[in-house]
Every structure is written in structure tokens, then in C-alpha cells.
Design a protein around this motif. Sequence first.
Motif, PDB file in Angstrom:
ATOM      1  N   UNK A 334       0.876  -1.183   0.000  1.00  0.00           N
ATOM      2  CA  UNK A 334       0.000   0.000   0.000  1.00  0.00           C
ATOM      3  C   UNK A 334       0.904   1.221   0.000  1.00  0.00           C
ATOM      4  N   UNK A 335       1.177   1.721  -1.185  1.00  0.00           N
ATOM      5  CA  UNK A 335       2.190   2.756  -1.378  1.00  0.00           C
ATOM      6  C   UNK A 335       1.602   4.152  -1.255  1.00  0.00           C
ATOM      7  N   UNK A 336       2.255   4.953  -0.446  1.00  0.00           N
ATOM      8  CA  UNK A 336       1.876   6.350  -0.234  1.00  0.00           C
ATOM      9  C   UNK A 336       3.028   7.226  -0.729  1.00  0.00           C
ATOM     10  N   UNK A 337       2.760   8.205  -1.580  1.00  0.00           N
ATOM     11  CA  UNK A 337       3.855   9.041  -2.094  1.00  0.00           C
ATOM     12  C   UNK A 337       4.418   9.978  -1.032  1.00  0.00           C
ATOM     13  N   UNK A 338       5.712  10.239  -1.152  1.00  0.00           N
ATOM     14  CA  UNK A 338       6.387  11.242  -0.332  1.00  0.00           C
ATOM     15  C   UNK A 338       6.693  12.420  -1.249  1.00  0.00           C
ATOM     16  N   UNK A 339       6.078  13.556  -0.991  1.00  0.00           N
ATOM     17  CA  UNK A 339       6.233  14.727  -1.846  1.00  0.00           C
ATOM     18  C   UNK A 339       7.253  15.680  -1.233  1.00  0.00           C
ATOM     19  N   UNK A 353       5.606   2.311   2.065  1.00  0.00           N
ATOM     20  CA  UNK A 353       4.731   1.155   1.966  1.00  0.00           C
ATOM     21  C   UNK A 353       4.049   0.946   3.316  1.00  0.00           C
ATOM     22  N   UNK A 354       2.765   1.251   3.371  1.00  0.00           N
ATOM     23  CA  UNK A 354       2.033   1.123   4.632  1.00  0.00           C
ATOM     24  C   UNK A 354       1.924  -0.329   5.070  1.00  0.00           C
ATOM     25  N   UNK A 355       1.850  -1.258   4.110  1.00  0.00           N
ATOM     26  CA  UNK A 355       1.784  -2.666   4.466  1.00  0.00           C
ATOM     27  C   UNK A 355       3.041  -3.098   5.199  1.00  0.00           C
ATOM     28  N   UNK A 435       0.835   4.602  12.385  1.00  0.00           N
ATOM     29  CA  UNK A 435      -0.209   5.289  13.151  1.00  0.00           C
ATOM     30  C   UNK A 435      -0.656   6.569  12.461  1.00  0.00           C
ATOM     31  N   UNK A 436       0.312   7.341  11.899  1.00  0.00           N
ATOM     32  CA  UNK A 436      -0.054   8.613  11.271  1.00  0.00           C
ATOM     33  C   UNK A 436      -0.884   8.399  10.013  1.00  0.00           C
ATOM     34  N   UNK A 437      -0.603   7.297   9.312  1.00  0.00           N
ATOM     35  CA  UNK A 437      -1.274   7.074   8.034  1.00  0.00           C
ATOM     36  C   UNK A 437      -2.380   6.027   8.123  1.00  0.00           C
ATOM     37  N   UNK A 438      -2.687   5.558   9.336  1.00  0.00           N
ATOM     38  CA  UNK A 438      -3.727   4.539   9.507  1.00  0.00           C
ATOM     39  C   UNK A 438      -5.060   5.044   8.969  1.00  0.00           C
ATOM     40  N   UNK A 439      -5.681   4.213   8.169  1.00  0.00           N
ATOM     41  CA  UNK A 439      -7.000   4.546   7.648  1.00  0.00           C
ATOM     42  C   UNK A 439      -6.992   5.465   6.452  1.00  0.00           C
ATOM     43  N   UNK A 440      -5.828   6.010   6.065  1.00  0.00           N
ATOM     44  CA  UNK A 440      -5.803   6.912   4.920  1.00  0.00           C
ATOM     45  C   UNK A 440      -5.869   6.107   3.633  1.00  0.00           C
ATOM     46  N   UNK A 441      -6.673   6.549   2.717  1.00  0.00           N
ATOM     47  CA  UNK A 441      -6.864   5.854   1.448  1.00  0.00           C
ATOM     48  C   UNK A 441      -6.935   6.880   0.320  1.00  0.00           C
ATOM     49  N   UNK A 445      -3.936  10.172   0.729  1.00  0.00           N
ATOM     50  CA  UNK A 445      -2.888   9.530   1.516  1.00  0.00           C
ATOM     51  C   UNK A 445      -1.526   9.891   0.942  1.00  0.00           C
ATOM     52  N   UNK A 446      -0.815  10.746   1.641  1.00  0.00           N
ATOM     53  CA  UNK A 446       0.530  11.106   1.196  1.00  0.00           C
ATOM     54  C   UNK A 446       1.282  11.771   2.345  1.00  0.00           C
ATOM     55  N   UNK A 447       2.592  11.759   2.229  1.00  0.00           N
ATOM     56  CA  UNK A 447       3.466  12.454   3.156  1.00  0.00           C
ATOM     57  C   UNK A 447       4.095  13.632   2.427  1.00  0.00           C
ATOM     58  N   UNK A 448       4.269  14.719   3.136  1.00  0.00           N
ATOM     59  CA  UNK A 448       4.820  15.926   2.539  1.00  0.00           C
ATOM     60  C   UNK A 448       6.033  16.373   3.344  1.00  0.00           C
TER      61      UNK A 448
END
Length: 457
Positions: A334-339, A353-355, A435-441, A445-448
Motif C-alpha cells: 500500500x504505497x503512499x507518495x512522499x512529496x 509502503x504502509x503494508x 499510526x499517522x497514516x492509519x485509515x488513509x486511502x 494519503x501522502x506524506x509531505x
Amino acid sequence: MSRRIDTDVVVLGAGPAGLAAACAAMEAGARVVLVEREERVGGILKQCVHDGFGLVRYRSKLSGPEYALRDADRFAALGGAVMLEAFVTKAERRDGGFSLSCVDKGGVVELSSKALVLATGCRERTDRQVFIHGDRPAGILTAGLAQYMINVQGLLPGRRALILGSGDIGLIMARRMTLEGMEVVGAHEAKPEPSGLSRNVRQCLEDFSIPLELSSTVTSVRGGRRVEGVTTARVDEAMRPIPGTERDVECDTLVLSVGLIPENELARSLGVPLDPATKGPKVDQSMHTLVDGVFACGNAVHVNDLADYVSESGETAGRAAAAYASPGARPERRLVPVEAGPGFLYAVPQLVDLGSAAAEASGGATGAGSAGSAGSTGGADERAAFYFRSRATMPGGAVVRMATADGTELYKRRYAVLRPPEMERFELSPHALSEALAGMRGDGARLVVGMERLEPK
């Protein structure tokens, strides 16, 4: 007839990243084959006789060969298999794994593996890539080649040298050539500030009274069979030569230190997406690329300042590759981009990868010493390392933050000064990420990674 070898992990490249990756994968219980095109392992470190390696990893000041020998001995003690003087001619995904055609001194070798680690390093830019056109007489060489000639072959490349560029290898070679009796007339850098580390500017140029001319470049080379001199000129803000500022300099050697490019031809052949900012593969916190089962590390991902961090990423990739190759179900990625926001040249990894983070946070990974759970990347307490470079020098410093899209802050630090040549690093725990990204879809869902520039006092 061709030989066939089946293994869990194939590591391509036996420099500091590849050696570290191979050792970590074997310590995690994987069968590993290490492929190296040269006759000995160690990569570029074999010709780096200066010290300064290992300060982070070993708390010791080592030369390049001493640093490489530590992992080479570790690899040998683990009983690792290495193919030397071997070249990969073809790599492709097949049957849920990878098939590689290699050629070594014994002929053709067909390698089959479940995971692949790309530790292919980087290459130097040449004179053509910085638009010095015309004839190429003897005496034009990259800083790495000059280093190899002096430190390995025991040869002097010339008597009077000018260096174009101020990358770290060029700065170190300015000192090395001076110590060997050559005259270094100066280093010319097209940018308005040095490209190398501040300590190398001081120790390699200033300590030896070698002038550094900023906003200056080489526009032409004179000479028939051998370099007889070059023409330099001042450049404007767009790095275009300014008419009327030309100056002829007599020299018989032009050393190029104009940047490094990650080596990723094999990554491209496998369809691995690359980051235009780094010229390397996009990876997550376990150095897993966007092609399942392909991991990348070291200077193949982005050009590092320190071999210690090259090795760090190699160990991360090796553990993750071993876990990927181990039996059992793999957690869904479950990939979340880092911007990376304005002010950053780049940030690595480009994805989280959230997984994987959730598995680590729950203690699902077992770390070095066993194969671990499938898809895990190391011990449950292993922290994810993030690296970044600023786009411009900020003498007053800056505040750097990493936060989720909804504003949850994971990291904050005030830096006294930021410079593009000096890579910065920070860590986050898998617990904090999950924990910070739990439930984000979805798209939210991204980190900045953001930066607030501070004014000098």
C-alpha cells in the motif's frame, strides 16, 4: 554449454552497497549470488586511498580499501557466492521471479532468483555531456580515471592540470595530484558555489593554495595529440559564457569533475520507473522499487556523500529482498507518495509502503539472523531512513518538517545551514508511520516534506 544457478536473491554490483546487501540478505537466511564486473569486489573504494570512510558506520577513520575489506571479509565468512568479471546481458521477469543471462570467464550463466537487488552505482559525466566539443587529444580524463591511474596503476596523468568542476572526487584529486608532484593551476566551477563538501574545499584546495574560480568554465581545449591548454570564461546566471572574459591557460591535463549519474540501464530494461530528480529508481522505505521483487540501493538510487549511507541502504535492501524471497504470503503493498516541497532538490524514499510499516510496527518482522516473515524488511524496531538535499544554500538555516496531508506532524528539525552538496538524513519509526497514516486511502494519503527558510541573523 551454459550453466544454470537457482538462488533466492541476486545482487548486481559488489561495491559498498552490493556487499552490504549481500551480507544482510545472507544473514537473514537467503541464498545469494553476487555478480561483479570487475576482478575484485569493493567497487570504487579500491582506488580511494584517502581516509574518512566509516566514521558513521564504524566510528573509525578508514581508507576506502580498508572500509571495503570489512564487508568483503564479512561476505567471505558467510560463505557467499560471487561471480567476478561477469556481465549481465539480459534481465527479465519470469514465473514470478527473475531470469538473468550472464557471461563470465567460464562462459554463459543463466541465473534464476526470486528477488533482485540493483547495486550498480553511478558513472561520471564526460566532456561531451558538459558540451566541450571538438577534438579529444590525450590528457582529458574524468576525476575517477585520474584517481585510478595514480592510486592503482602508479601513473601520473600529466604535469600541469586544470580541474573543471568542484565535485568531491575532483577536489580530492587536486590534493592527490599535488602530493604526487603535479602542478594544479586551479579548479573552475560553473555554479556560483562549490559542488563538493565544505571540508573537501578546505582540506584539498585551500590547504594547498589551489585557487577555486566560481562561475567559470572551460569553453575549448587546445592541442593536437596532447592537451596544450584550455580557454576558460566567466559564465552568467544561466551558465552561458560571457563574451570578453575568455582567458587562455597552459596545461597538459584537463580533469573533469562535473557530476555523477546513477547507473540504471538494467533498471530501465526491467521497466523500473525512475525519478527525474535523482535519475535513480523510485523506492519505498525498504528500497523496494515499483516493480515487485526489484530492490535498489546505494548510488544507483541517488548519489550519496558518504559510503556509510550507501552501505546502510544496501543492508536495508538486502534484508527486504531476503524477506521477499522467503516462503509465505506477502503483505499487500500500500504505497503512499512522499512529496518534496519547494526548496528541495529531492527526497528519498519517494514512497512509503504502509503494508510493510504496519508489519514492522506490529512486530511481524524478525530481522537479521533468520529469513523473517515474507515481505518484512527487518527488525520491528528498524527505523526508516529518509534522505534529502536542499535546492539552494540557506546560510540562515531552515526548519524541515514531514507531515501527512492532513497536517499530522511526524518530524521537525531546525537546521543551522543547508547546502545542496551536503545530503541530510532523518529517521522515522514504523510505529509513527503506521499510526499517522492509519485509515488513509486514495489520493489523500501522502506524506509531505516541507521547508521553511530562515533568514540569517
